[in-house]
Design a protein around this motif. Structure first.
Motif, PDB file in Angstrom:
ATOM      1  N   HIS A   1       0.866  -1.173   0.000  1.00 52.16           N
ATOM      2  CA  HIS A   1       0.000   0.000   0.000  1.00 52.16           C
ATOM      3  C   HIS A   1       0.909   1.232   0.000  1.00 52.16           C
ATOM      4  CE1 HIS A   1      -3.681  -2.272   1.316  1.00 52.16           C
ATOM      5  NE2 HIS A   1      -2.742  -3.079   1.802  1.00 52.16           N
TER       6      HIS A   1
ATOM      7  N   ARG B   1      -3.872   6.701   1.886  1.00 51.58           N
ATOM      8  CA  ARG B   1      -3.357   5.330   1.823  1.00 51.58           C
ATOM      9  C   ARG B   1      -4.049   4.608   0.682  1.00 51.58           C
ATOM     10  NH1 ARG B   1      -4.351   0.040   4.113  1.00 51.58           N
ATOM     11  NH2 ARG B   1      -2.380  -0.992   4.759  1.00 51.58           N
ATOM     12  N   SER B   2      -3.269   4.056  -0.243  1.00 45.80           N
ATOM     13  CA  SER B   2      -3.831   3.407  -1.419  1.00 45.80           C
ATOM     14  C   SER B   2      -4.376   2.026  -1.091  1.00 45.80           C
ATOM     15  CB  SER B   2      -2.772   3.285  -2.513  1.00 45.80           C
ATOM     16  OG  SER B   2      -1.846   2.258  -2.181  1.00 45.80           O
ATOM     17  N   ASP B   3      -5.173   1.519  -2.019  1.00 46.49           N
ATOM     18  CA  ASP B   3      -5.583   0.121  -1.927  1.00 46.49           C
ATOM     19  C   ASP B   3      -4.373  -0.772  -2.192  1.00 46.49           C
ATOM     20  OD1 ASP B   3      -8.165   0.919  -1.450  1.00 46.49           O
ATOM     21  OD2 ASP B   3      -8.743   0.880  -3.567  1.00 46.49           O
TER      22      ASP B   3
ATOM     23  N   ILE C   1      -1.753  -3.185  -3.810  1.00 46.86           N
ATOM     24  CA  ILE C   1      -1.226  -3.456  -5.148  1.00 46.86           C
ATOM     25  C   ILE C   1      -0.420  -4.748  -5.062  1.00 46.86           C
ATOM     26  CG2 ILE C   1       0.201  -2.591  -7.042  1.00 46.86           C
ATOM     27  CD1 ILE C   1      -0.215   0.219  -5.926  1.00 46.86           C
TER      28      ILE C   1
ATOM     29  N   TYR D   1       0.134  -5.216 -11.690  1.00 46.45           N
ATOM     30  CA  TYR D   1      -1.158  -4.543 -11.816  1.00 46.45           C
ATOM     31  C   TYR D   1      -2.249  -5.527 -12.255  1.00 46.45           C
ATOM     32  CZ  TYR D   1       1.582  -0.222 -11.706  1.00 46.45           C
ATOM     33  OH  TYR D   1       2.434   0.797 -11.356  1.00 46.45           O
TER      34      TYR D   1
ATOM     35  N   GLN E   1      -7.267   0.806 -12.381  1.00 50.05           N
ATOM     36  CA  GLN E   1      -7.378   1.610 -11.171  1.00 50.05           C
ATOM     37  C   GLN E   1      -6.087   1.571 -10.359  1.00 50.05           C
ATOM     38  OE1 GLN E   1     -10.652   0.516  -8.645  1.00 50.05           O
ATOM     39  NE2 GLN E   1     -10.382   2.268  -7.276  1.00 50.05           N
ATOM     40  N   GLN E   2      -5.457   0.418 -10.297  1.00 53.44           N
ATOM     41  CA  GLN E   2      -4.194   0.319  -9.564  1.00 53.44           C
ATOM     42  C   GLN E   2      -3.103   1.139 -10.244  1.00 53.44           C
ATOM     43  OE1 GLN E   2      -3.466  -3.887  -9.325  1.00 53.44           O
ATOM     44  NE2 GLN E   2      -4.858  -4.178  -7.578  1.00 53.44           N
TER      45      GLN E   2
ATOM     46  N   GLN F   1      -3.642   3.873 -11.932  1.00 56.84           N
ATOM     47  CA  GLN F   1      -3.960   5.266 -11.632  1.00 56.84           C
ATOM     48  C   GLN F   1      -3.485   5.662 -10.231  1.00 56.84           C
ATOM     49  OE1 GLN F   1      -8.169   5.520 -12.270  1.00 56.84           O
ATOM     50  NE2 GLN F   1      -8.004   5.496 -14.510  1.00 56.84           N
ATOM     51  N   ILE F   2      -3.528   4.731  -9.310  1.00 56.89           N
ATOM     52  CA  ILE F   2      -3.064   5.010  -7.948  1.00 56.89           C
ATOM     53  C   ILE F   2      -1.585   5.411  -7.960  1.00 56.89           C
ATOM     54  CG2 ILE F   2      -2.513   3.925  -5.733  1.00 56.89           C
ATOM     55  CD1 ILE F   2      -5.078   2.254  -6.060  1.00 56.89           C
TER      56      ILE F   2
ATOM     57  N   ARG G   1      -0.993   8.838  -9.428  1.00 54.91           N
ATOM     58  CA  ARG G   1      -1.315   9.932  -8.503  1.00 54.91           C
ATOM     59  C   ARG G   1      -0.202  10.168  -7.495  1.00 54.91           C
ATOM     60  NH1 ARG G   1      -7.504   7.905  -7.502  1.00 54.91           N
ATOM     61  NH2 ARG G   1      -8.367   8.655  -9.487  1.00 54.91           N
TER      62      ARG G   1
END
Length: 551
Positions: free
Chosen positions: A433, A442-444, A446, A464, A468-469, A471-472, A475
């Protein structure tokens, strides 16, 4: 690309031909646009999430504002930085122009569009017929057209875009030659001194900006002038040692002090000299042809994202080796003349010191000519301040460690931060994370694909599962302009004059050692291959003789 545009709600626009390259693409799309502002980015440029937040306000405050330009910053080393190994511990080469020259031009309302990382008011761009296409530097040509109509430009000194630089020497030369040819075209076809509507300050700043690109001829004179005296006795500096100490030395000393005082944090001695020398031989030829025929020339896109899987000598090294040979021979002859012709020593002192400086420059240039292999697909950047990594272990526990660096492919952290008794890294990590403690993000999870380690650093490679992952990670990597600013600031530092020369000599010496190893390995491989071929011919001949004997 079309599917991606549909997924994010963007319009995918294409055309049947590629006339005028990027400028033609923008102009073809203009009629279908209805927004007030246009953001122009190169294909390899990624903006931070606060890009428009920081730039759009200038257009609201000033209806006459036609353009806001931001600096270009880069995530990878160019061939000079890579082959001299100066990328991580010296200022970026583009910083002098981006941070000082453009900011100075902006004070005269003369900062110009540099092709990307810019916002332009659509109505004013359409008023001048779109991006100009008569020269190879369509971006500067467009800015000059807008300035001539009385519209204003803004340079925002805040790095908000990360892109890629050319990876090879030939790609770098190709890019810079295109810029130089475009500048010469504008000087000849649209001379700013006579362009209607420009202020006196704008005329002068445009002229100085474009005329800089004639540097290959000044550089060649600078590199060859001492050789004219040392080899042929042509007097280039007729003065005594006392006269040089009184007039020459103070001038050079004042120049060095002033340069260090004004922009010492972003440009060290010899850096500009090496960059110019890398370009000079080939650029001089191409510029001469442009001076003779400034008309329409093909727009060659600069290659980006190249992967070099082995070391090799650049094709540009041939002409550089001629300069290297001339300067080396001049030094040898100069030392000989010092002892044989003592009456020339007042002139020899100056020319030998000059030639010694040229020798350092050309040697560093030759180091650059050896292209070092580059396997990396995703470039790492230092992790932003406050960024951590939560490692999700197979037993369900979570271990938080500080992140060292981050890329689209994975994240790195220190082996020393791994607690004793936590097990082997490669066997206990299931997912990661990404954590930004400063912004409480805090990201989901990976998933982890693989783990590798070199020295004190461990790297986790991402696996991946969905967009969406991805994109995390984008960011975290390009989330805020403060991260890009911090990345550049980490490379800025002032180095004393003597320390800067020592730094360059150490880097050049290390590069020569790399050259020696390369030549030794290539010679050894050639020797082994030659022996193998001879052995095969011997074995084949022996087999033929044996078969004849049986027959």
């Amino acid at each position: 690309m079309q599917s991606l545009c549909e997924a994010v709600g963007a319009v995918y626009h294409t055309r049947q031909h590629n006339d005028h390259a990027k400028a033609g693409n923008v102009n073809a799309a203009l009629p279908s646009l209805n927004g007030d502002l246009i953001v122009i980015l190169d294909a390899d440029h990624v903006p931070t999430r606060d890009f428009l937040k920081n730039t759009a306000g200038f257009f609201l405050a000033d209806p006459g504002c036609a353009m806001v330009q931001t600096p270009h910053s880069f995530i990878n080393p160019d061939p000079v930085e890579k082959n001299l190994n100066i990328f991580h511990d010296s200022p970026a080469e583009a910083e002098l122009f981006q941070r000082y020259i453009q900011a100075g031009l902006d004070s005269w309302d003369a900062s110009f569009f540099v092709g990307s990382a810019a916002v332009i008011r659509r109505s004013l761009l359409q008023e001048i017929g779109g991006i100009q296409t008569e020269t190879l530097t369509e971006d500067v040509e467009t800015a000059m057209k807008l300035h001539s109509l009385g519209y204003r430009s803004v340079f925002l000194d805040r790095s908000q875009v990360l892109g890629l630089q050319p990876e090879t020497v030939t790609s770098l030369i190709s890019q810079r030659v295109r810029w130089a040819q475009g500048a010469i075209q504008i000087l000849q076809m649209k001379n700013p001194l006579f362009a209607k509507g420009l202020s006196i300050a704008q005329r002068l700043t445009y002229i100085t900006s474009f005329s800089y690109w004639l540097f290959p001829y000044a550089r060649m004179i600078n590199m060859l002038a001492p050789s004219m005296f040392l080899l042929f006795g042509v007097m280039i500096y007729n003065a005594t040692i006392d006269q040089y100490l009184i007039y020459g030395a103070p001038y050079f000393l004042a120049t060095w002090i002033y340069s260090d005082f004004v922009y010492g944090q972003v440009r060290w001695p010899l850096t500009s000299d090496v960059y110019e020398m890398v370009q000079t031989p080939l650029a001089a030829i191409m510029l001469f042809s442009t001076l003779l025929r400034p008309g329409k020339r093909p727009f060659n896109v600069t290659p980006k994202g190249e992967q070099l899987d082995h070391d090799f000598i650049s094709s540009a090294a041939k002409v550089q080796s001629v300069f290297f040979g001339i300067i080396l021979l001049s030094l040898v002859i100069g030392i000989w003349r010092w002892y044989v012709h003592p009456g020339e020593r007042p002139q020899l002192v100056f020319t030998l010191l000059w030639e010694l400086l040229n020798f350092i420059i050309i040697t560093a240039t030759m180091v650059v000519m050896l292209e070092r292999r580059q396997h990396r697909e995703n470039y790492r950047v230092p992790a932003p301040a406050g960024m951590k990594v939560d490692l999700e272990l197979l037993n369900g526990s979570v271990l938080r460690l500080p992140a060292l660096d981050l890329s689209m492919g994975g994240v790195g952290f220190s082996r020393n931060a791994w607690p004793a008794g936590a097990g082997q890294l490669a066997s206990v990590i299931r997912a990661v994370h990404l954590v930004d403690e400063e912004r409480s993000i805090r990201s989901d999870a990976i998933p982890v694909k693989s783990i590798d380690g070199i020295g004190d650093r461990f790297g986790v490679q991402f696996a991946y599962v969905d967009q969406q992952q991805l994109q995390i990670v984008v960011r975290f990597l390009y989330g805020h302009s403060n991260q890009v600013t911090a990345l550049l600031a980490a490379r800025r530092r002032r180095l004393g004059f003597l320390a800067a020369y020592a730094y360059f000599l150490v880097k050049t010496g290390a590069g020569l050692w790399y050259w020696g190893r390369f030549l030794y390995q290539r010679g050894r491989e050639s020797y082994l291959l030659r022996n193998l071929r001879q052995r095969r011919r011997y074995d084949m001949g022996k087999a033929v003789r044996r078969s004849r004997r049986y027959l």
